[in-house]
Structure formats: structure tokens, C-alpha cells
Write a protein that holds these residues in place. Structure first.
Motif, PDB file in Angstrom:
ATOM      1  N   ALA A  46       0.839  -1.206   0.000  1.00 39.67           N
ATOM      2  CA  ALA A  46       0.000   0.000   0.000  1.00 39.67           C
ATOM      3  C   ALA A  46       0.871   1.252   0.000  1.00 39.67           C
ATOM      4  O   ALA A  46       1.941   1.284   0.602  1.00 39.67           O
ATOM      5  N   LEU A  47       0.405   2.278  -0.697  1.00 41.35           N
ATOM      6  CA  LEU A  47       1.059   3.579  -0.741  1.00 41.35           C
ATOM      7  C   LEU A  47       0.091   4.625  -0.215  1.00 41.35           C
ATOM      8  O   LEU A  47      -1.127   4.460  -0.314  1.00 41.35           O
ATOM      9  N   TRP A  48       0.614   5.713   0.312  1.00 38.64           N
ATOM     10  CA  TRP A  48      -0.190   6.772   0.904  1.00 38.64           C
ATOM     11  C   TRP A  48      -0.326   7.938  -0.062  1.00 38.64           C
ATOM     12  O   TRP A  48       0.631   8.337  -0.705  1.00 38.64           O
ATOM     13  N   ILE A  49      -1.530   8.505  -0.161  1.00 34.00           N
ATOM     14  CA  ILE A  49      -1.685   9.805  -0.809  1.00 34.00           C
ATOM     15  C   ILE A  49      -2.406  10.720   0.170  1.00 34.00           C
ATOM     16  O   ILE A  49      -3.323  10.314   0.876  1.00 34.00           O
ATOM     17  N   ASP A  50      -1.928  11.965   0.215  1.00 36.44           N
ATOM     18  CA  ASP A  50      -2.569  12.978   1.060  1.00 36.44           C
ATOM     19  C   ASP A  50      -3.903  13.374   0.461  1.00 36.44           C
ATOM     20  O   ASP A  50      -4.106  13.279  -0.748  1.00 36.44           O
ATOM     21  N   GLY A  51      -4.783  13.862   1.311  1.00 38.78           N
ATOM     22  CA  GLY A  51      -6.042  14.408   0.829  1.00 38.78           C
ATOM     23  C   GLY A  51      -5.796  15.677   0.035  1.00 38.78           C
ATOM     24  O   GLY A  51      -4.685  16.207   0.009  1.00 38.78           O
ATOM     25  N   GLY A  52      -6.837  16.160  -0.613  1.00 38.96           N
ATOM     26  CA  GLY A  52      -6.679  17.363  -1.404  1.00 38.96           C
ATOM     27  C   GLY A  52      -8.010  18.017  -1.717  1.00 38.96           C
ATOM     28  O   GLY A  52      -9.078  17.434  -1.530  1.00 38.96           O
ATOM     29  N   TRP A  53      -7.929  19.231  -2.201  1.00 37.75           N
ATOM     30  CA  TRP A  53      -9.114  19.990  -2.564  1.00 37.75           C
ATOM     31  C   TRP A  53      -9.589  19.638  -3.965  1.00 37.75           C
ATOM     32  O   TRP A  53      -8.791  19.335  -4.842  1.00 37.75           O
ATOM     33  N   VAL A  54     -10.887  19.677  -4.148  1.00 35.93           N
ATOM     34  CA  VAL A  54     -11.503  19.579  -5.478  1.00 35.93           C
ATOM     35  C   VAL A  54     -12.396  20.805  -5.640  1.00 35.93           C
ATOM     36  O   VAL A  54     -12.934  21.322  -4.657  1.00 35.93           O
ATOM     37  N   TRP A  55     -12.525  21.288  -6.855  1.00 34.12           N
ATOM     38  CA  TRP A  55     -13.363  22.447  -7.143  1.00 34.12           C
ATOM     39  C   TRP A  55     -14.720  21.948  -7.605  1.00 34.12           C
ATOM     40  O   TRP A  55     -14.817  21.147  -8.528  1.00 34.12           O
ATOM     41  N   LEU A  56     -15.792  22.399  -6.940  1.00 32.65           N
ATOM     42  CA  LEU A  56     -17.150  21.953  -7.252  1.00 32.65           C
ATOM     43  C   LEU A  56     -17.939  22.985  -8.048  1.00 32.65           C
ATOM     44  O   LEU A  56     -19.160  22.956  -8.054  1.00 32.65           O
TER      45      LEU A  56
END
Length: 146
Positions: free
Chosen positions: A64-74
Motif C-alpha cells: 500500500a502507498l499513501w496519498i494525502d487528501g486534497g481539494w476539489v473544485w465543485l
């Protein structure tokens, strides 16, 4: 009181400091990062807020690898998508969310995304385990668990 050699004294301090620093560094394995392709950027009226603090759960699998959360534009506001542990497809690369200013001052935003090594978009892999957000995180934006 025994005499100590000053080089021994400094060597011992160096070892202690090195151990402390290495304990504070990130041990999270991440997928290869790339820049988002220009086609991923959309014009936005304002930049995203600061990112959330995420609580990282235990690694669920050796690969398993980790990715940080992030913003999405709605379209009118940003939403936070949590990070997590996942197993990417072979050869997949990850582009973290990013912002850029055009020469004319317009602001552009690209959400996080997965791409082949030659830049073609891929579907995001499913999380094995998602991050959680501490209860004291307060924002006017919304959250979206992937």
C-alpha cells in the motif's frame, strides 16, 4: 569525574539528534509524483484554503502507498477529499492538486489525479483505508470521503 574527549561528546550528541530527527520524518511511502497536465486545470475565482490535518491509519498492506487528501473544485466552492492508503496500478503516477497563475493574472486549479507515465488520465484506485479528520478541524468548506 572522568574526562571525555570533546569529539566523542559531539559524536554522541550527533547520534542522539540524528535519531530524533529521523523519528520525526515521514515514513509514508507515496506513489511517483508528476505535474498535472495543462488540460487538468480549470479557472477558479479564488485559491483553495489551507489543507486539512489528516490522521493516518495503520498501513493495511505491505504494497500500500499513501496519498494525502486534497481539494476539489465543485464549480462554486472547494471540497476536501480525504487521503488514504491504496495500491495503484502498475506504472501509474500521481499528480497532487495544484494552483497556478496565468500571465494575465487568472488563477487555475487542478485537482489531484492519476496518470499513465505518458500523461493519459487513469481512474483513481479505491482506498484500502481512508484518512480521518480530527474533530477540531473547522472550515466553511465541505468534506467528501472518496
Amino acid at each position: 569525574m572522568p574526562k571525555t574527549n570533546s569529539s566523542t561528546h559531539w559524536s554522541a550528541r550527533f547520534v542522539v539528534v540524528s535519531v530524533l530527527i529521523s523519528g520525526c520524518s515521514s515514513a509514508l511511502e507515496e506513489p511517483p509524483h508528476v505535474a498535472a497536465p495543462m488540460s487538468a486545470y480549470v479557472e477558479v475565482p479564488y485559491p483553495p484554503p489551507a489543507g486539512f490535518t489528516e490522521l493516518v491509519p495503520a498501513k493495511p498492506a505491505a504494497n500500500a502507498l499513501w496519498i494525502d487528501g486534497g481539494w476539489v473544485w465543485l464549480g462554486q466552492k472547494y471540497a476536501w477529499e480525504r487521503g488514504g492508503w491504496l495500491v495503484p496500478r502498475a506504472g501509474a503516477t500521481f499528480a497532487p492538486w495544484s494552483v497556478r497563475y496565468e500571465a494575465d493574472g487568472r488563477l487555475k486549479f487542478a485537482p489531484s489525479g492519476w496518470f499513465t507515465r505518458d500523461g493519459r488520465p487513469l481512474l483513481a484506485p479505491s482506498f484500502l483505508v481512508s484518512a480521518t479528520i480530527p474533530t477540531n478541524e473547522v472550515t466553511s468548506e465541505t468534506q467528501s470521503p472518496r
